[in-house]
Design a protein around this motif. Structure first.
Motif, mmCIF file in Angstrom:
data_model
loop_
_atom_site.group_PDB
_atom_site.id
_atom_site.type_symbol
_atom_site.label_atom_id
_atom_site.label_comp_id
_atom_site.label_asym_id
_atom_site.label_seq_id
_atom_site.Cartn_x
_atom_site.Cartn_y
_atom_site.Cartn_z
ATOM 1 N N VAL A 96 55.811 49.056 29.952
ATOM 2 C CA VAL A 96 54.626 49.625 29.150
ATOM 3 C C VAL A 96 54.220 50.832 30.128
ATOM 4 O O VAL A 96 54.105 50.865 31.447
ATOM 5 N N ASP A 97 54.070 52.081 29.421
ATOM 6 C CA ASP A 97 53.568 53.416 29.789
ATOM 7 C C ASP A 97 54.569 53.874 30.817
ATOM 8 O O ASP A 97 54.507 54.514 31.663
ATOM 9 N N ALA A 98 55.893 53.628 30.829
ATOM 10 C CA ALA A 98 56.815 54.073 31.574
ATOM 11 C C ALA A 98 56.960 55.642 31.543
ATOM 12 O O ALA A 98 57.401 56.289 32.293
ATOM 13 N N GLY A 99 56.855 56.094 30.481
ATOM 14 C CA GLY A 99 57.055 57.286 30.105
ATOM 15 C C GLY A 99 58.358 57.636 29.694
ATOM 16 O O GLY A 99 59.314 56.795 29.624
ATOM 17 N N PRO A 100 58.729 59.176 29.276
ATOM 18 C CA PRO A 100 60.173 59.372 28.899
ATOM 19 C C PRO A 100 60.986 59.036 30.168
ATOM 20 O O PRO A 100 60.881 59.324 31.217
ATOM 21 N N ARG A 101 62.290 58.816 29.500
ATOM 22 C CA ARG A 101 63.353 58.444 30.758
ATOM 23 C C ARG A 101 64.605 59.115 30.401
ATOM 24 O O ARG A 101 65.144 59.055 29.147
ATOM 25 N N GLN A 102 65.182 59.665 31.345
ATOM 26 C CA GLN A 102 66.468 60.156 30.944
ATOM 27 C C GLN A 102 67.608 59.250 31.393
ATOM 28 O O GLN A 102 67.829 58.610 32.414
ATOM 29 N N TRP A 103 68.110 58.765 30.267
ATOM 30 C CA TRP A 103 69.247 57.660 30.420
ATOM 31 C C TRP A 103 70.618 58.651 30.745
ATOM 32 O O TRP A 103 70.728 59.669 30.272
ATOM 33 N N ILE A 104 71.653 57.916 31.326
ATOM 34 C CA ILE A 104 72.670 58.541 32.141
ATOM 35 C C ILE A 104 74.028 58.058 31.048
ATOM 36 O O ILE A 104 74.177 56.742 31.154
ATOM 37 N N SER A 105 74.713 58.904 30.206
ATOM 38 C CA SER A 105 75.773 58.431 29.504
ATOM 39 C C SER A 105 77.032 58.603 30.052
ATOM 40 O O SER A 105 77.281 59.759 30.837
ATOM 41 N N SER A 106 77.892 57.860 30.017
ATOM 42 C CA SER A 106 79.490 57.936 30.620
ATOM 43 C C SER A 106 80.321 58.452 29.376
ATOM 44 O O SER A 106 81.801 58.206 29.769
ATOM 45 N N THR A 107 79.821 58.364 28.203
ATOM 46 C CA THR A 107 80.783 58.808 27.406
ATOM 47 C C THR A 107 81.036 60.401 26.726
ATOM 48 O O THR A 107 81.826 60.538 25.969
ATOM 49 N N GLU A 108 80.407 61.194 27.641
ATOM 50 C CA GLU A 108 80.287 62.904 27.169
ATOM 51 C C GLU A 108 80.908 63.444 28.400
ATOM 52 O O GLU A 108 80.731 64.729 28.521
ATOM 53 N N GLY A 109 81.946 62.924 29.316
ATOM 54 C CA GLY A 109 82.630 63.669 30.474
ATOM 55 C C GLY A 109 81.594 63.623 31.659
ATOM 56 O O GLY A 109 80.449 63.412 31.539
ATOM 57 N N GLU A 110 82.220 64.172 32.727
ATOM 58 C CA GLU A 110 81.546 64.309 33.882
ATOM 59 C C GLU A 110 80.643 65.259 34.076
ATOM 60 O O GLU A 110 79.430 65.064 34.702
ATOM 61 N N LYS A 111 80.835 66.347 33.359
ATOM 62 C CA LYS A 111 79.804 67.406 33.497
ATOM 63 C C LYS A 111 78.378 67.121 33.225
ATOM 64 O O LYS A 111 77.271 67.283 33.681
ATOM 65 N N GLN A 112 78.440 66.393 31.782
ATOM 66 C CA GLN A 112 77.208 65.834 31.250
ATOM 67 C C GLN A 112 76.805 64.739 31.859
ATOM 68 O O GLN A 112 75.398 64.728 32.271
ATOM 69 N N LEU A 113 77.438 63.872 32.470
ATOM 70 C CA LEU A 113 76.880 62.821 33.427
ATOM 71 C C LEU A 113 76.167 63.389 34.483
ATOM 72 O O LEU A 113 75.007 62.830 34.842
ATOM 73 N N ARG A 114 76.644 64.309 35.161
ATOM 74 C CA ARG A 114 76.222 65.133 36.426
ATOM 75 C C ARG A 114 74.949 65.352 36.161
ATOM 76 O O ARG A 114 73.652 65.268 36.817
ATOM 77 N N ARG A 115 74.841 66.048 34.916
ATOM 78 C CA ARG A 115 73.674 66.876 34.511
ATOM 79 C C ARG A 115 72.269 65.674 34.170
ATOM 80 O O ARG A 115 71.166 65.941 34.852
ATOM 81 N N GLN A 116 72.787 64.836 33.512
ATOM 82 C CA GLN A 116 71.829 63.830 33.152
ATOM 83 C C GLN A 116 71.417 62.888 34.271
ATOM 84 O O GLN A 116 70.343 62.562 34.340
#
Length: 210
Positions: A96-116
């Protein structure tokens, strides 16, 4: 790299671990993607990475408390050494009340994973420091456990009420501890309830100055 290039799980964990280094530099590595360091006597700060459905990851922060037991088969054990560290009370996307969270996806390549991963680490670094400061004492752990226990849909294991029960015992209030335990563990589970009641008494007896 293509947008839908899947990063193998081992490589994804390696990249996430690298992104986390600014946060866990002063922590001890426990195992996998789990790190811990002492906040105070009996309380360890924990950083953990949870694998989610859809090949995503979430960075969690929380505490491990020496006075909270965990279930192992039909018995309950303590986790009081560094290598036994596990999450007892923590913040994730179900909190509860954790706030927005950035999940990290491994389905969009290494560059996007690093960014996330870098964005997720920035979020954690800011939020975790404030949360740990508040939870560095038994009273702080109890306050946060009671706050989280207000969520009727708490799906953490252990549940926040369970942590609250044992923290009451740690503070020497067995009446409140037993009351919370009755909410956390149905009395219909007689053997488990009796075993945990004994553990509550054990914690209270071990209380510094008792």
């Amino acid at each position: 790299m293509g947008r839908y290039e899947v990063v193998p799980a081992d490589r994804a964990r390696e990249l996430i671990a690298a992104a986390l280094q600014p946060v866990v530099a002063d922590f001890e590595h426990v195992r996998g993607l789990l790190w811990a360091t002492w906040l105070s006597d009996g309380i360890r700060a924990v950083i953990d990475v949870q694998a989610l459905k859809g090949q995503q990851f979430d960075i969690l922060y929380g505490v491990c408390c020496d006075w909270v037991p965990h279930r192992l088969g039909d018995t309950y054990r303590w986790h009081r050494t560094l290598k036994q560290t596990r999450r007892d009370l923590w913040v994730d996307h179900f909190t509860v009340d954790a706030g927005p969270r950035q999940w990290i996806s491994s389905t969009e390549g290494e560059k996007q994973l690093r960014r996330q991963a870098e964005k997720a680490v920035r979020q954690v670094a800011k939020s975790a420091a404030v949360w740990w400061h508040a939870a560095r004492t038994e009273a702080g752990v109890l306050s946060e456990a009671c706050r989280q226990a207000e969520n009727a849909f708490d799906i953490h294991e252990p549940r926040a009420r369970f942590v609250a029960a044992f923290t009451h015992a740690r503070l020497g209030d067995l009446v409140a501890a037993q009351r919370e335990l009755a909410f956390a563990v149905p009395t219909s589970q007689t053997s488990h309830f009796d075993a945990l009641t004994d553990k509550l008494s054990e914690v209270a007896a071990e209380r510094p100055g008792s």
